[in-house]
Design an enzyme around this catalytic site. Structure first.
Site, short mmCIF file in Angstrom:
data_model
loop_
_atom_site.label_atom_id
_atom_site.label_comp_id
_atom_site.label_asym_id
_atom_site.label_seq_id
_atom_site.Cartn_x
_atom_site.Cartn_y
_atom_site.Cartn_z
N VAL A 111 41.96 50.72 34.65
CA VAL A 111 41.02 49.62 34.43
C VAL A 111 39.96 50.11 33.46
O VAL A 111 39.30 51.13 33.70
CB VAL A 111 40.37 49.14 35.74
CG1 VAL A 111 39.35 48.04 35.46
CG2 VAL A 111 41.44 48.65 36.71
N HIS A 159 34.18 41.80 35.46
CA HIS A 159 35.51 41.63 36.03
C HIS A 159 36.13 42.97 36.45
O HIS A 159 36.71 43.10 37.54
CB HIS A 159 36.41 40.96 34.98
CG HIS A 159 37.66 40.39 35.51
ND1 HIS A 159 37.70 39.18 36.15
CD2 HIS A 159 38.93 40.85 35.52
CE1 HIS A 159 38.95 38.92 36.52
NE2 HIS A 159 39.71 39.93 36.15
C1 DLZ Z 1 42.41 40.63 34.23
C2 DLZ Z 1 42.42 42.10 34.01
C3 DLZ Z 1 41.45 42.72 33.20
C4 DLZ Z 1 40.38 41.95 32.53
N1 DLZ Z 1 41.45 44.03 32.99
C5 DLZ Z 1 42.41 44.79 33.57
C6 DLZ Z 1 42.43 46.19 33.37
O1 DLZ Z 1 41.63 46.78 32.62
N2 DLZ Z 1 43.39 46.90 34.00
C7 DLZ Z 1 44.31 46.32 34.85
O2 DLZ Z 1 45.15 47.05 35.40
N3 DLZ Z 1 44.30 44.99 35.04
C8 DLZ Z 1 43.40 44.22 34.43
N4 DLZ Z 1 43.39 42.88 34.62
C9 DLZ Z 1 44.49 42.26 35.41
C10 DLZ Z 1 44.23 42.27 36.95
O3 DLZ Z 1 44.43 43.56 37.49
C11 DLZ Z 1 45.21 41.30 37.63
O4 DLZ Z 1 46.53 41.59 37.21
C12 DLZ Z 1 44.91 39.84 37.32
O5 DLZ Z 1 43.57 39.54 37.63
C13 DLZ Z 1 45.82 38.88 38.11
O6 DLZ Z 1 45.65 39.07 39.51
#
Ligand code: DLZ
Length: 164
Positions: free
Chosen positions: A89, A96
């Protein structure tokens, strides 16, 4: 003993229990796939280097890190000695990312409390892509390596506890 700025790939091979016959599940998120693929590769290579047979490693993918909790909750129902959750992430323009990290951290922690299979925390949480690259085989090592060693040690811990 790990310390601050410890390279994630450094470990004392003599401290790692024999992993022959251990079965390890890996759940890996597709988001930031350039990073999570490197984490997965590191975890697989390190598991095998320490004796885990390739056929005893099962990999499942989930769309994003948030789904690691569901994916891991399903994997621990199967016959694994440990389950590793891998994701990345990266800080965005909104809060978020913090909600995702909190949810995943809480969810994986809870799994370690409510059931018997050790769950290993392989979530990289960084301010930018460069920091993530540094921890996915770059100058800080590979978080996947660290997770593999931890999985073997926790599986061994579990075996010892369950033998008593
Ligand atoms: C939506 C989202 C965002 C903004 N950033 C990441 C990220 O940096 N790394 C990651 O693994 N997933 C991200 N997601 C997706 C969320 O983990 C998730 O898949 C969605 O919100 C749908 O539930």
């Amino acid at each position: 003993m790990a310390t601050k700025n410890h390279n994630l790939s450094d470990y004392d091979i003599n401290s790692v229990p024999d992993a022959t016959g251990m079965k390890v599940g890996i759940v890996v998120a597709e988001w930031n796939e350039n990073i999570t693929a490197a984490l997965l590769n590191g975890a697989q290579q390190t598991l095998m280097k320490n004796g885990v047979f390739p056929e005893d490693i099962e990999v499942m993918t989930v769309p994003g890190s948030f789904e690691l909790v569901y994916g891991t909750a399903q994997m621990v129902k199967k016959n694994f000695d440990a389950v590793i959750a891998l994701g990345c992430v990266i800080r965005g323009d909104t809060p978020h990312d913090r909600y995702i990290c909190q949810g995943v951290t809480y969810g994986l922690t809870r799994l370690n409390v409510i059931q018997d299979t050790p769950v290993i925390y392989g979530l990289i949480t960084t301010l930018d892509m460069q920091q993530a690259e540094e921890r996915a085989g770059g100058k800080m090592g590979n978080k996947g390596d660290e997770c593999a060693v931890t999985a073997i040690k926790m599986a061994d811990f579990r075996r010892k506890i369950e033998k008593d």
